[in-house]
Design a protein around this motif. Structure first.
Motif, PDB file in Angstrom:
ATOM      1  N   ALA A  68       0.823  -1.219   0.000  1.00 48.01           N
ATOM      2  CA  ALA A  68       0.000   0.000   0.000  1.00 48.01           C
ATOM      3  C   ALA A  68       0.857   1.268   0.000  1.00 48.01           C
ATOM      4  CB  ALA A  68      -0.964  -0.003   1.187  1.00 48.01           C
ATOM      5  N   ILE A 295      -9.126   0.043  -4.104  1.00 46.65           N
ATOM      6  CA  ILE A 295      -9.915  -0.276  -2.899  1.00 46.65           C
ATOM      7  C   ILE A 295     -10.948  -1.355  -3.210  1.00 46.65           C
ATOM      8  CG2 ILE A 295     -11.695   0.641  -1.349  1.00 46.65           C
ATOM      9  CD1 ILE A 295     -10.112   3.263  -1.283  1.00 46.65           C
ATOM     10  N   TYR A 296     -11.669  -1.206  -4.313  1.00 45.52           N
ATOM     11  CA  TYR A 296     -12.659  -2.218  -4.679  1.00 45.52           C
ATOM     12  C   TYR A 296     -11.998  -3.577  -4.887  1.00 45.52           C
ATOM     13  CZ  TYR A 296     -15.864   1.697  -5.549  1.00 45.52           C
ATOM     14  OH  TYR A 296     -16.650   2.813  -5.423  1.00 45.52           O
ATOM     15  N   THR A 298      -8.858  -4.678  -3.662  1.00 47.12           N
ATOM     16  CA  THR A 298      -8.089  -5.256  -2.557  1.00 47.12           C
ATOM     17  C   THR A 298      -8.860  -5.317  -1.236  1.00 47.12           C
ATOM     18  OG1 THR A 298      -7.103  -3.094  -2.046  1.00 47.12           O
ATOM     19  CG2 THR A 298      -5.921  -4.510  -3.600  1.00 47.12           C
ATOM     20  N   VAL A 299      -9.750  -4.341  -0.982  1.00 53.63           N
ATOM     21  CA  VAL A 299     -10.499  -4.330   0.276  1.00 53.63           C
ATOM     22  C   VAL A 299     -11.773  -5.156   0.159  1.00 53.63           C
ATOM     23  CG1 VAL A 299     -11.701  -2.880   1.958  1.00 53.63           C
ATOM     24  CG2 VAL A 299      -9.546  -2.097   0.944  1.00 53.63           C
ATOM     25  N   PHE A 300     -12.512  -4.973  -0.954  1.00 51.26           N
ATOM     26  CA  PHE A 300     -13.786  -5.680  -1.126  1.00 51.26           C
ATOM     27  C   PHE A 300     -13.653  -6.905  -2.027  1.00 51.26           C
ATOM     28  CE2 PHE A 300     -15.093  -1.267  -0.138  1.00 51.26           C
ATOM     29  CZ  PHE A 300     -15.850  -1.523   0.998  1.00 51.26           C
ATOM     30  N   HIS A 301     -12.464  -7.132  -2.593  1.00 53.52           N
ATOM     31  CA  HIS A 301     -12.164  -8.319  -3.390  1.00 53.52           C
ATOM     32  C   HIS A 301     -13.117  -8.492  -4.583  1.00 53.52           C
ATOM     33  CE1 HIS A 301      -9.455  -9.294  -0.156  1.00 53.52           C
ATOM     34  NE2 HIS A 301     -10.460  -9.253   0.725  1.00 53.52           N
ATOM     35  N   SER A 307     -14.258  -3.744 -10.624  1.00 54.65           N
ATOM     36  CA  SER A 307     -13.580  -2.654  -9.915  1.00 54.65           C
ATOM     37  C   SER A 307     -13.375  -1.464 -10.831  1.00 54.65           C
ATOM     38  CB  SER A 307     -12.230  -3.130  -9.373  1.00 54.65           C
ATOM     39  OG  SER A 307     -12.388  -4.181  -8.451  1.00 54.65           O
ATOM     40  N   ILE A 420      -5.546   3.488   5.423  1.00 54.67           N
ATOM     41  CA  ILE A 420      -6.509   2.484   4.993  1.00 54.67           C
ATOM     42  C   ILE A 420      -6.507   1.257   5.898  1.00 54.67           C
ATOM     43  CG2 ILE A 420      -4.994   1.201   3.402  1.00 54.67           C
ATOM     44  CD1 ILE A 420      -7.330   1.222   1.412  1.00 54.67           C
ATOM     45  N   GLY A 421      -5.363   0.970   6.526  1.00 52.36           N
ATOM     46  CA  GLY A 421      -5.299  -0.178   7.428  1.00 52.36           C
ATOM     47  C   GLY A 421      -6.135   0.004   8.674  1.00 52.36           C
ATOM     48  N   GLY A 423      -9.098   1.376   8.729  1.00 51.20           N
ATOM     49  CA  GLY A 423     -10.510   1.424   8.374  1.00 51.20           C
ATOM     50  C   GLY A 423     -10.824   2.552   7.416  1.00 51.20           C
ATOM     51  N   LEU A 424     -11.664   2.280   6.437  1.00 50.37           N
ATOM     52  CA  LEU A 424     -12.006   3.274   5.436  1.00 50.37           C
ATOM     53  C   LEU A 424     -12.757   4.461   6.038  1.00 50.37           C
ATOM     54  CD1 LEU A 424     -13.195   1.087   2.406  1.00 50.37           C
ATOM     55  CD2 LEU A 424     -11.095   2.440   2.577  1.00 50.37           C
TER      56      LEU A 424
END
Length: 459
Positions: A68, A295-296, A298-301, A307, A420-421, A423-424
């Motif tokens: 990141a 983000i779409y 890596t965070v929400f997979h 994405s 980002i680690g 929390g968004l």
């Protein structure tokens, strides 16, 4: 500015007043539209190249095993080049002319886009993106200065912003092409597409006359006369009607350019306010939207294609915001639109913090609303800033103001990478608070320039 002073101290202001009166009698014509299109092509690819990295990174992250902080630095380094490019090319535009500076900047970012396409690792791409940033940072502010200087006061907001719409269209173009080119052809081709305006740079100086306002302020009366006469002939030809007679508009007080044109008693407040506007608007714009596809992913997979499509949808919503502003800003004025836009971004981001960023659909909806408003600001400041400074210092004033854009563009993505680690929601809260502060400052301290001749606003 010291170099300019010796030239300007011996200039008779009567020629400048004459040029202003002749520009103010010109209706918006086919020639103005042609000039807007020519410069708009370059601005389209400036925006395209600026955002291309966002659609390349989802591929490069696993390919080069980037973390990141690596991603944040990759995004930010291009803006470091843009910061220095904005300062360099604004000085060149003030010293050598608006058109020549635009040509040099377009040629530079196009050639460096080719370099990015052939980057072989993380470090080499860093180098090419930094150099590309010099050109990207120089073209858009000088283009905004040029468009403002050839346009009369009546309808200037609509005309300039319809040109500035090219930038968000370029962002959407990057999103559209990126969502297809990257999965199907590979990331290299995004940068190859971005090299296209190198061809335009070879012809731009022949297609566009130099700003007659700038030429007159530099004491180059014969060239100023030739430039304004050319524009008048082209305007008459495209409109099919004789021009109305000239009327005295303003009486300028010619004086040497100096730092007081930015920080003196008349200009200090507007300089500080517009710097805050640039910083806050682009901290939000680039801090969030450049990161969204990653983000779409890596965070929400989400799948890569989805994405990128979500990122595209946000860009389209932003384009609608800028179009709405362009069509109404001459009616509502600059200050109300800008203050309301900061407030709208603050409310959307604050709401996302309050309800929680628990799903990609929720993030998509609220960030898109915030981007609707921040996009208004992203192009609005390009209209507003040239109106705040006199011709003798306009390019420097705009160039230094856009340096805050580049600083924000460096800080924003890096802040997201670091936060980002945790929390968004914390990211959205931080950006929402900045937007709220900017809304209050803009509402209280920004001056209104709607419908006023440039020399009246900034003598």
């Amino acid at each position: 500015m010291v170099a300019i002073s010796a030239v300007q101290s011996s200039i008779d202001s009567s020629k400048i007043d004459e040029i202003v009166s002749r520009i103010e009698r010109l209706p918006i014509s086919g020639w103005h539209v042609k000039a807007r299109v020519i410069i708009g092509v370059a601005t389209f690819f400036d925006a395209f190249d600026a955002l291309a990295i966002a659609f390349v990174l989802p591929v490069l992250v696993p390919l080069w095993k980037l973390t990141a902080p690596h991603v944040g630095f990759m995004i930010s380094v291009g803006y470091l080049g843009q910061l220095f490019g904005a300062l360099l090319f604004s000085w060149l535009a003030q010293r050598f002319g608006r058109v020549r500076a635009m040509v040099w900047s377009v040629l530079l970012f196009s050639l460096m886009s080719i370099g990015c396409a052939f980057a072989w690792d993380y470090q080499s791409l860093i180098v090419f993106r930094t150099l590309q940033g010099f050109g990207l940072g120089g073209e858009v502010p000088i283009a905004a200065v040029y468009i403002s200087e050839i346009t009369r006061a009546k309808g200037r907001g609509r005309f300039v912003l319809l040109y500035e719409l090219v930038f968000p269209i370029g962002l959407v173009g990057a999103a559209v092409l990126g969502s297809w080119v990257v999965p199907n052809l590979g990331w290299h081709y995004m940068f190859l597409v971005g090299a296209a305006p190198a061809i335009l740079a070879l012809f731009m100086q022949r297609l566009l006359p130099e700003s007659p306002r700038w030429l007159a302020v530099r004491g180059r009366d014969n060239e100023a006369e030739a430039s304004i006469s050319y524009i008048e002939r082209e305007t008459e030809k495209s409109s099919g009607k004789p021009l109305p007679s000239t009327q005295p508009i303003v009486t300028t007080r010619q004086q040497p350019a100096s730092w007081s044109d930015l920080f003196g008693a008349q200009y200090l407040r507007r300089t500080l306010v517009v710097w805050l506007m640039w910083f806050a608007a682009y901290l939000i714009t680039y801090g969030l939207t450049v990161w969204l596809p990653t983000i779409y992913r890596t965070v929400f997979h989400l799948p890569l294609a989805l994405s990128l499509q979500y990122g595209l949808l946000t860009q389209v919503i932003g384009l609608l915001g800028t179009l709405t502003c362009a069509l109404t800003i001459d009616y509502f004025g600059r200050r109300p639109w800008f203050a309301a836009s900061f407030a709208g971004s603050a409310i959307a981001l604050g709401t996302l913090w309050f309800i929680g960023a628990s799903s990609p659909e929720r993030v998509l909806a609220m960030v898109s609303i915030a981007f609707f408003f921040s996009s208004v600001l992203s192009i609005g400041v390009y209209l507003y800033t040239p109106e705040l400074y006199p011709t003798r210092a306009r390019a420097m004033g705009v160039g230094i103001a856009t340096a805050w854009l580049r600083l924000a563009s460096m800080i924003g993505p890096s802040v997201v990478g670091l936060m980002i680690g945790g929390g968004l929601e914390n990211v959205f809260l931080a950006f929402g608070l900045i937007a709220a502060i900017a809304a209050v400052v803009t509402a209280l301290f920004a001056i209104e320039t709607n419908g006023r001749v440039l020399e009246e606003v900034s003598p």
